[in-house]
Design an enzyme around this catalytic site. Structure first.
Site, PDB file in Angstrom:
ATOM      1  N   HIS A  59       4.365 -35.105  -4.596  1.00 43.77           N
ATOM      2  CA  HIS A  59       4.383 -35.114  -6.065  1.00 43.77           C
ATOM      3  C   HIS A  59       5.512 -36.036  -6.491  1.00 43.77           C
ATOM      4  CE1 HIS A  59       4.723 -33.771 -10.249  1.00 43.77           C
ATOM      5  NE2 HIS A  59       6.029 -33.772 -10.037  1.00 43.77           N
TER       6      HIS A  59
ATOM      7  N   ASN B  53      -2.540 -34.015  -1.178  1.00 45.18           N
ATOM      8  CA  ASN B  53      -2.183 -35.438  -1.228  1.00 45.18           C
ATOM      9  C   ASN B  53      -0.707 -35.679  -0.966  1.00 45.18           C
ATOM     10  OD1 ASN B  53      -1.202 -34.481  -3.611  1.00 45.18           O
ATOM     11  ND2 ASN B  53      -2.418 -35.807  -4.945  1.00 45.18           N
TER      12      ASN B  53
ATOM     13  N   TYR C  63       3.581 -26.874 -12.950  1.00 43.10           N
ATOM     14  CA  TYR C  63       2.268 -27.443 -13.270  1.00 43.10           C
ATOM     15  C   TYR C  63       1.733 -26.979 -14.625  1.00 43.10           C
ATOM     16  CZ  TYR C  63       1.633 -29.705  -8.707  1.00 43.10           C
ATOM     17  OH  TYR C  63       1.734 -30.532  -7.618  1.00 43.10           O
TER      18      TYR C  63
ATOM     19  N   GLU D   1      11.356 -31.246 -14.634  1.00 37.74           N
ATOM     20  CA  GLU D   1      11.059 -30.820 -13.262  1.00 37.74           C
ATOM     21  C   GLU D   1      12.328 -30.698 -12.413  1.00 37.74           C
ATOM     22  OE1 GLU D   1       8.134 -33.706 -12.045  1.00 37.74           O
ATOM     23  OE2 GLU D   1       6.619 -32.913 -13.431  1.00 37.74           O
TER      24      GLU D   1
ATOM     25  N   LYS E 123       4.668 -31.908  -0.412  1.00 34.67           N
ATOM     26  CA  LYS E 123       3.829 -30.722  -0.593  1.00 34.67           C
ATOM     27  C   LYS E 123       3.610 -30.001   0.748  1.00 34.67           C
ATOM     28  CE  LYS E 123       1.436 -32.552  -4.685  1.00 34.67           C
ATOM     29  NZ  LYS E 123       0.108 -32.814  -5.310  1.00 34.67           N
TER      30      LYS E 123
HETATM   31  P1  IDP Z   1      -0.469 -36.846  -9.654  1.00 37.99           P
HETATM   32  O1  IDP Z   1       0.087 -35.886  -8.608  1.00 37.99           O
HETATM   33  O2  IDP Z   1      -0.959 -38.104  -9.020  1.00 37.99           O
HETATM   34  O3  IDP Z   1       0.483 -37.050 -10.801  1.00 37.99           O
HETATM   35  P2  IDP Z   1      -1.999 -35.096 -11.426  1.00 37.99           P
HETATM   36  O4  IDP Z   1      -3.146 -35.544 -12.242  1.00 37.99           O
HETATM   37  O5  IDP Z   1      -0.701 -34.810 -12.123  1.00 37.99           O
HETATM   38  O6  IDP Z   1      -1.786 -36.143 -10.245  1.00 37.99           O
HETATM   39  O7  IDP Z   1      -2.491 -33.778 -10.676  1.00 37.99           O
HETATM   40  C1  IDP Z   1      -1.570 -32.907 -10.066  1.00 37.99           C
HETATM   41  C2  IDP Z   1      -2.093 -32.524  -8.702  1.00 37.99           C
HETATM   42  O8  IDP Z   1      -3.267 -31.736  -8.841  1.00 37.99           O
HETATM   43  C3  IDP Z   1      -2.514 -33.708  -7.837  1.00 37.99           C
HETATM   44  O9  IDP Z   1      -1.446 -34.330  -7.168  1.00 37.99           O
HETATM   45  C4  IDP Z   1      -3.476 -33.044  -6.880  1.00 37.99           C
HETATM   46  O10 IDP Z   1      -2.757 -32.317  -5.864  1.00 37.99           O
HETATM   47  C5  IDP Z   1      -4.157 -32.043  -7.783  1.00 37.99           C
HETATM   48  N1  IDP Z   1      -5.380 -32.584  -8.380  1.00 37.99           N
HETATM   49  C6  IDP Z   1      -5.488 -33.486  -9.367  1.00 37.99           C
HETATM   50  N2  IDP Z   1      -6.762 -33.739  -9.695  1.00 37.99           N
HETATM   51  C7  IDP Z   1      -7.503 -32.941  -8.883  1.00 37.99           C
HETATM   52  C8  IDP Z   1      -8.901 -32.728  -8.728  1.00 37.99           C
HETATM   53  O11 IDP Z   1      -9.740 -33.332  -9.400  1.00 37.99           O
HETATM   54  N3  IDP Z   1      -9.279 -31.814  -7.771  1.00 37.99           N
HETATM   55  C9  IDP Z   1      -8.377 -31.132  -7.010  1.00 37.99           C
HETATM   56  N4  IDP Z   1      -7.039 -31.324  -7.109  1.00 37.99           N
HETATM   57  C10 IDP Z   1      -6.612 -32.218  -8.045  1.00 37.99           C
HETATM   58 MG    MG Z   2       1.217 -35.557 -12.119  1.00 26.87          MG
END
Ligand code: IDP
Ligand code: MG
Length: 138
Positions: A121, A118, A51, A132, A11
């Protein structure tokens, strides 16, 4: 059965902090094969496709804005159980509580922008991976 594939993104925070090499080194050390790799400046439409499952959630708009903040590195990976294996390397979604030893646990934390920064992805299922990979490597 052909070897499984997954879509990994470094990212914008990972690219901007110069962690692409460190992240790729972990993937290679684990033994997965890089099939293709591209530096991309995605537009909003591209990210909305990626997304789509999160549209309407409270973190959706900030997430898209964050993902537009700089280039990302898209990586197509292959290996046995690579979908599950990469998500294990990545760690939990929230980098503050992601285990040390994982990418998110070692390099990430909450910077006051919730959990969106984070670093990586990784696709979460074979169906997501196929979808994807089609979005990032057409
Ligand atoms: P993942 O990347 O671990 O699969 P997902 O639930 O698919 O997590 O969420 C996609 C992305 O959205 C996350 O990697 C993170 O960057 C962001 N995200 C997820 N939950 C939150 C939240 O509660 N607050 C802000 N950003 C979030
Ligand atoms: Mg995800």
């Amino acid at each position: 059965m052909p070897t499984e594939e997954t879509l990994v993104l470094v990212k914008p925070d990972g690219v901007a902090r110069g962690l692409t090499g460190a992240i790729l080194a972990r993937i290679e050390a684990k033994g997965y094969t890089i099939v293709d790799l591209r530096l991309i400046h995605p537009d909003r439409k591209h990210l909305a496709q990626h997304y789509a499952e999160h549209e309407g959630k409270p973190f959706y708009e900030p997430l898209i804005d964050f993902m537009l903040s700089g280039p990302v590195v898209a990586v197509r990976l292959s290996g046995e159980r690579v979908i599950e294996g990469f998500r294990s390397l990545a760690g939990k979604t929230d980098p503050t509580v992601s285990a040390p030893g994982t990418i998110r646990g070692d390099y990430g934390r909450d910077w006051g922008t919730s959990v969106q920064q984070n670093l990586v992805h990784g696709s979460d299922s074979p169906e997501s991976a196929a979808r994807e990979i089609g979005i990032w490597f057409d």
